[in-house]
Design an enzyme around this catalytic site. Structure first.
Site, PDB file in Angstrom:
ATOM      1  N   GLU A 117       0.849  -1.183   0.000  1.00 43.20           N
ATOM      2  CA  GLU A 117       0.000   0.000   0.000  1.00 43.20           C
ATOM      3  C   GLU A 117       0.891   1.240   0.000  1.00 43.20           C
ATOM      4  O   GLU A 117       1.882   1.269   0.747  1.00 43.20           O
ATOM      5  CB  GLU A 117      -0.896   0.036   1.250  1.00 43.20           C
TER       6      GLU A 117
ATOM      7  N   MET B 281       0.513  -2.776   8.691  1.00 44.31           N
ATOM      8  CA  MET B 281      -0.192  -2.944   7.420  1.00 44.31           C
ATOM      9  C   MET B 281      -1.076  -4.187   7.439  1.00 44.31           C
ATOM     10  O   MET B 281      -0.647  -5.266   7.848  1.00 44.31           O
ATOM     11  CB  MET B 281       0.849  -3.025   6.289  1.00 44.31           C
ATOM     12  N   GLU B 282      -2.294  -4.011   6.928  1.00 43.88           N
ATOM     13  CA  GLU B 282      -3.351  -5.012   7.070  1.00 43.88           C
ATOM     14  C   GLU B 282      -3.393  -6.079   5.978  1.00 43.88           C
ATOM     15  O   GLU B 282      -4.469  -6.642   5.718  1.00 43.88           O
ATOM     16  CB  GLU B 282      -4.702  -4.289   7.101  1.00 43.88           C
ATOM     17  N   ASN B 283      -2.285  -6.414   5.336  1.00 37.71           N
ATOM     18  CA  ASN B 283      -2.283  -7.439   4.284  1.00 37.71           C
ATOM     19  C   ASN B 283      -3.130  -8.644   4.681  1.00 37.71           C
ATOM     20  O   ASN B 283      -3.067  -9.122   5.809  1.00 37.71           O
ATOM     21  CB  ASN B 283      -0.853  -7.929   4.032  1.00 37.71           C
TER      22      ASN B 283
ATOM     23  N   GLY C 174       3.067   2.442  10.785  1.00 33.98           N
ATOM     24  CA  GLY C 174       2.912   1.671  12.016  1.00 33.98           C
ATOM     25  C   GLY C 174       2.715   0.194  11.736  1.00 33.98           C
ATOM     26  O   GLY C 174       3.356  -0.660  12.348  1.00 33.98           O
TER      27      GLY C 174
ATOM     28  N   HIS D  29      -9.411  -4.047   9.830  1.00 35.69           N
ATOM     29  CA  HIS D  29      -9.385  -3.840   8.374  1.00 35.69           C
ATOM     30  C   HIS D  29      -9.815  -5.103   7.620  1.00 35.69           C
ATOM     31  O   HIS D  29     -10.188  -5.011   6.449  1.00 35.69           O
ATOM     32  CB  HIS D  29      -7.977  -3.470   7.909  1.00 35.69           C
TER      33      HIS D  29
ATOM     34  N   HIS E 108      -6.600  -2.227  15.057  1.00 38.08           N
ATOM     35  CA  HIS E 108      -6.850  -1.478  13.812  1.00 38.08           C
ATOM     36  C   HIS E 108      -6.610  -2.370  12.588  1.00 38.08           C
ATOM     37  O   HIS E 108      -7.476  -2.481  11.717  1.00 38.08           O
ATOM     38  CB  HIS E 108      -5.940  -0.248  13.788  1.00 38.08           C
ATOM     39  N   GLU E 109      -5.446  -2.996  12.549  1.00 43.09           N
ATOM     40  CA  GLU E 109      -5.121  -3.812  11.360  1.00 43.09           C
ATOM     41  C   GLU E 109      -6.053  -5.024  11.285  1.00 43.09           C
ATOM     42  O   GLU E 109      -6.475  -5.424  10.200  1.00 43.09           O
ATOM     43  CB  GLU E 109      -3.655  -4.246  11.359  1.00 43.09           C
TER      44      GLU E 109
HETATM   45  N1  BES Z   1      -3.080   0.762   5.799  1.00 44.54           N
HETATM   46  C1  BES Z   1      -2.346   1.423   6.806  1.00 44.54           C
HETATM   47  C2  BES Z   1      -0.862   1.336   6.655  1.00 44.54           C
HETATM   48  C3  BES Z   1      -0.243   2.033   5.486  1.00 44.54           C
HETATM   49  C4  BES Z   1      -0.618   3.275   5.091  1.00 44.54           C
HETATM   50  C5  BES Z   1       0.764   1.460   4.805  1.00 44.54           C
HETATM   51  C6  BES Z   1      -0.004   3.878   4.019  1.00 44.54           C
HETATM   52  C7  BES Z   1       1.360   2.076   3.739  1.00 44.54           C
HETATM   53  C8  BES Z   1       0.982   3.298   3.339  1.00 44.54           C
HETATM   54  C9  BES Z   1      -2.675   0.868   8.186  1.00 44.54           C
HETATM   55  O1  BES Z   1      -3.897   0.263   8.300  1.00 44.54           O
HETATM   56  C10 BES Z   1      -2.672   2.027   9.118  1.00 44.54           C
HETATM   57  O2  BES Z   1      -3.536   2.848   8.993  1.00 44.54           O
HETATM   58  N2  BES Z   1      -1.706   2.102  10.019  1.00 44.54           N
HETATM   59  C11 BES Z   1      -1.526   3.209  10.898  1.00 44.54           C
HETATM   60  C12 BES Z   1      -1.799   2.848  12.325  1.00 44.54           C
HETATM   61  C13 BES Z   1      -3.240   2.953  12.683  1.00 44.54           C
HETATM   62  C14 BES Z   1      -3.494   2.492  14.084  1.00 44.54           C
HETATM   63  C15 BES Z   1      -3.813   4.332  12.511  1.00 44.54           C
HETATM   64  C16 BES Z   1      -0.074   3.577  10.761  1.00 44.54           C
HETATM   65  O3  BES Z   1       0.665   2.814  10.163  1.00 44.54           O
HETATM   66  O4  BES Z   1       0.300   4.648  11.232  1.00 44.54           O
HETATM   67 ZN    ZN Z   2      -5.503   1.588   8.584  1.00 45.57          ZN
END
Ligand code: BES
Ligand code: ZN
Length: 863
Positions: free
Chosen positions: A128, A269-271, A267, A307, A303-304
């Protein structure tokens, strides 16, 4: 090392209104990986089916790839060409075909941490938003969903563990190599693909779903780290149960794996079935992780996991819809964490974050609606607006319809769009139909940027009181004119003389630019409790004297409103002092004193409530931010509160800390309150404060107390400070996550020499630009230190600009995230404005700048 494959800066703006459905669908994909740290061969076989009515070539996006071979239906194919970095395959009249493309990539030199990269001997992916195109040619857009089969083969010794999405359906050996075949039965967009290969150990557990299916859970980490995965595992099981109970959503595979990696831009990733996490959101034990870290692990794991439904089973049609999955999922993880701990404290923390990160964004040059109209680089749109304001928009819908009707709405959304790539509009329509509410006006929250302001006043006629509301939404870049928003406003009104008149908690819907709300009959002007629970993400302008605020801080029956009243009282006092008005601290001191009386029963709430507003938030209330005056006056108020209530702070500190292994809300609150007490005491300059802090530092049985004491010492100039920093470094120098804290507390310091200290720390042998956590721990902490970052000579600005310039060639995503603090120049005096703009211009003058940094710096300069 620079990454030769980075995308050159061609500022192309992509518009939401240009969306076109894909010409080709790809029902099935087979990927074949021959793994190597600096050469991985990727064979991709895409089964493509034409969706367009007439012949049209197949557009496959690439980023830094060269096709080694192209075949169509098994035959060598020459009808292809490169268009920039993309591959265009002409399939003639065909309506379906199997297109095979071979490529070779170099994970070791992938310093962007997007695509397939190496992290300490491990191979892992981050796709992502647009990383899959760095692995193989593909449309790489979220509305193309496929079933994936993944074969990977590699040296058994180097890569003993081979993981991908779904289930492992076969594996075997081939000499010194071994291989595994993974299949994911659920169609998914390319951004949810994941692969991990390397030497990992696992913490295994299991979960029985509500329909009685057994799911195997695995958390994979480096050898030696497995004892620090227990909290993450518990959080995972709690999340799975919560999503069943609250949303009726069950997990849908036999396996759920999480892998923790040290080098990660985000932080986590929800693969699908294979979440990949930054180690900082998995690893926790009392000796190395603070309570805040523990809560971070719990929240991010949730969170993940969430998703899996809000993002994976129902995904996004295009990246303009990002808030569809992120805003909704943040709302879900916020409510989960509230249910796992203290709901009012969680709400206070979430609102504090919104005000610290999102309000400034909404008021600055990078303001955008939660569903943007255009972007240059999607990585720049993983913002507090998309995430945190997005969550508030979902929360308002839930508030307006109540939990049962909201659940009907989300049921309709999940059932109607399961397996689809949906839009924000699809979500709103499902809530509208499922919950039975007209959201026509509410949709403006998706279109208009900027934080709405409600100006409130009370009016009286013959003993009947009413509330007059004037709503304005400020202009933002590209949106000079705004329409009034629809929002739920929770309010109550009390008679301060205790006469018994009261308006109990009421939910009103504000829709107009002006609106009058009847409050009832009161003998005298009532105390108004408004935007209770922060029911709408707005700024309230309401003139209230210290007496009324103090009364509310003590008597309001909504804990969030009590917190707000005390914060407002502190804020008014501080803003007056900063503006040179002789301040009266007594009302604040009395209110803090009053609030402290509840410390024994609810220490977590009290710790939040008695904390002074941050320097940045004080600045947000001013026409022109004066960082030095803000620091001076905030420290002065802190010292006054510290001195007058000294015996209370000392009493809190004299008690013993709850054992670090006790993670109950009360224990966490007790530790937090001790940290706050220590800070107040230290602010008085009491002679014994450094000794006391050093004692807490030395005796601490866990990281929460240890870090709080170290941070307090780090502000000062004592021998204890030097000793504690040295002890901490020696003890934790081999633990990267704890070493991050060592860098961070020094960059947070209120000492006058902090900018020089950060500059020196950047030369420390343990500092590296290759690890995003380390970069954030030093430079991210500096930009959060208002008085240091805005040092009048511009040295803080220069340091950040130098960092952006040095980091951009290696990791443009992380470099671009450091720019927004420089974009806040309009809020400062002319001298600072000129210095900030000059640094933005210096960044923009660099040759070969990434699209990420170009977009952020040029928009920031426009103001
Ligand atoms: N889908 C995102 C991670 C992501 C975003 C990966 C953009 C690559 C590019 C993931 O679900 C996410 O939102 N992670 C947050 C933490 C969350 C608790 C808000 C993050 O990584 O900061
Ligand atoms: Zn997210």
């Amino acid at each position: 090392m620079t990454d030769a494959s980075s995308t050159p800066a061609i500022p192309v703006t992509i518009h939401r209104s240009d969306y076109l459905a894909p010409d080709w669908s790809i029902p099935d994909i087979a990927l074949d990986f021959a793994l190597g740290i600096d050469a991985t061969k990727v064979g991709a076989a895409l089964s493509v089916v034409r969706q367009a009515d007439a012949p049209v070539p197949l557009l496959l996006r690439g980023d830094g790839l060269t096709p080694a071979a192209v075949r169509v239906d098994g035959e060598v194919w020459n009808d292809w060409r490169m268009d920039g970095s993309d591959l265009i395959v002409d399939l003639g009249e065909r309506t379906a075909a199997t297109v095979e493309v071979d490529t070779v990539i170099d994970p070791a030199s992938n310093t962007q941490l997007s695509g397939l990269y190496a992290s300490g001997g491990l191979l892992c992916t981050q796709c992502e938003a647009e990383g899959f195109r760095r692995i193989t040619f593909h449309p790489d857009r979220p509305d193309v969903l496929s079933r994936y089969k993944v074969r990977m083969q590699g040296d058994k010794a180097a890569f003993p563990i081979l993981l991908s999405n779904g289930n492992c359906v076969d594996q075997g050996e081939a000499g010194s190599d071994h291989w595994a075949l993974w299949e994911d039965p659920w169609p998914k967009p390319s951004y949810l693909f994941a692969l991990v290969a390397g030497d990992l150990v696992v913490n295994k557990d299991s979960f029985t779903t509500m329909s009685g299916r057994e799911v195997e859970l695995g958390i994979w980490v480096r050898g030696g780290d497995q004892d620090r995965t227990g909290h993450a595992m518990q959080a995972l099981k709690d999340s799975m149960a919560w999503d069943e109970r609250v949303y009726g959503r069950e997990y849908d595979l036999d396996l759920f794996n999480i892998v923790a990696v040290s080098d990660f831009n985000m932080g986590a990733m929800e693969n699908k079935g294979l979440n990949i996490f930054n180690t900082r959101y998995i690893l926790a034990d009392p000796d190395t992780a603070t309570d805040v870290d523990y809560d971070g692990v719990e929240g991010v794991v949730a969170h993940e996991y969430f998703h899996n439904w809000s993002g994976n089973r129902v995904t996004c049609r295009d990246w303009f819809q990002l808030s569809l999955k992120e805003g909704f999922t943040v709302f879900r993880d916020q409510n989960f964490s509230a249910d796992m701990g203290s709901p009012p404290v969680k709400r206070i923390e979430d609102v504090r974050l919104l005000r610290a990160a999102q309000f400034p964004e909404d008021a600055g040059p990078l303001a955008h609606p939660i569903r943007p109209d255009s972007f240059q680089e999607i990585s720049n749109f993983y913002t507090a607006t998309i995430y945190n304001k997005g969550a508030e928009i979902i929360r308002m819908m839930a508030t307006m319809v109540g939990p049962d009707r909201f659940r009907k709405g989300t049921d309709l959304y999940f059932d109607r769009h399961d397996g689809e790539a949906a839009t924000c509009e699809d979500f709103v329509r499902a809530i509208e139909e499922g919950a039975g509410i007209d959201l026509a006006q509410f949709r403006r929250w998706y279109e208009q940027a900027g934080t709405p302001r409600l100006k409130l006043s009370l009016a009286e006629e013959g003993g009947h009181w009413s509330l007059d509301i004037v709503q304005t939404v400020p202009p933002t870049p590209g949106q000079p004119e705004k329409q009034p928003m629809m929002m739920p406003l929770r309010l109550a009104a009390f008679a301060m003389d205790g006469s018994g008149d009261a308006l109990a908690d009421t939910l009103v819907t504000v829709t107009g630019a002006t609106q009058r709300i009847a409050l009832g009959t009161f003998a005298a002007r009532p105390a108004l409790s408004v935007n209770r629970g922060f029911s709408a993400p707005i700024i309230v302008d309401f003139e209230r004297g210290p007496g009324e605020l103090a009364w509310l801080a003590a008597h309001d029956d909504d804990p969030f409103a009590r917190y707000e009243a005390l914060q407002q009282l502190m804020l008014d006092t501080l803003v007056a002092a900063v503006s040179g008005k002789t301040g009266d601290n007594q009302a604040v001191i009395d209110a803090v004193d009053q609030t402290l009386a509840g410390a024994a029963s609810d220490p977590a709430f009290v710790a939040e409530a008695v904390l002074l507003p941050s320097e940045a938030f004080i600045g947000d209330q001013m026409v022109t931010v004066d960082p030095d005056a803000i620091r001076r006056e905030r420290l002065a108020l802190q010292a006054a509160i510290g001195a007058v209530l000294e015996t209370k702070w000392r009493a809190i500190l004299a008690g013993s800390a709850p054992p670090a292994t006790d993670l109950s809300s009360t224990a966490k609150g007790g530790r937090r309150l001790r940290g706050v007490a220590l800070a107040y005491l230290a602010a008085t300059g009491a002679d014994d404060a450094p000794t006391l802090a050093f004692g807490i530092f030395s005796d601490a049985d866990g990281m929460t107390e240890r870090q709080a004491a170290l941070a307090t010492l780090a502000h000062g100039d004592s021998d204890e400070r030097v000793a504690a920093l040295d002890i901490f470094y020696q003890r934790y120098r081999d633990n990267p996550l704890v070493l991050d804290k060592w860098f961070q507390v020094q960059a947070w310091s209120m000492r006058a020499d902090t900018v020089d200290a950060v500059k020196a720390l950047a030369q420390h042998p343990d500092f590296t630009l290759a690890n995003p956590n380390r970069v954030r721990s030093l430079y991210g902490a500096l930009t959060g230190n208002q008085a240091a970052f805005h040092q009048a000579d511009g040295a803080g600005y220069k340091l950040i600009a130098d960092l952006v310039i040095a980091l951009d060639p290696k990791n443009p995503q992380t470099a671009a995230k450091m720019i927004p603090p420089l974009g806040r120049w309009k809020r400062f005096d002319e001298g600072r404005q000129a210095l900030m703009k000059a640094e933005l211009e210096r960044i923009l003058a660099q040759p070969g700048l990434s699209r990420d940094v170009t977009e952020q710096a040029s928009k920031s300069l426009l103001g």
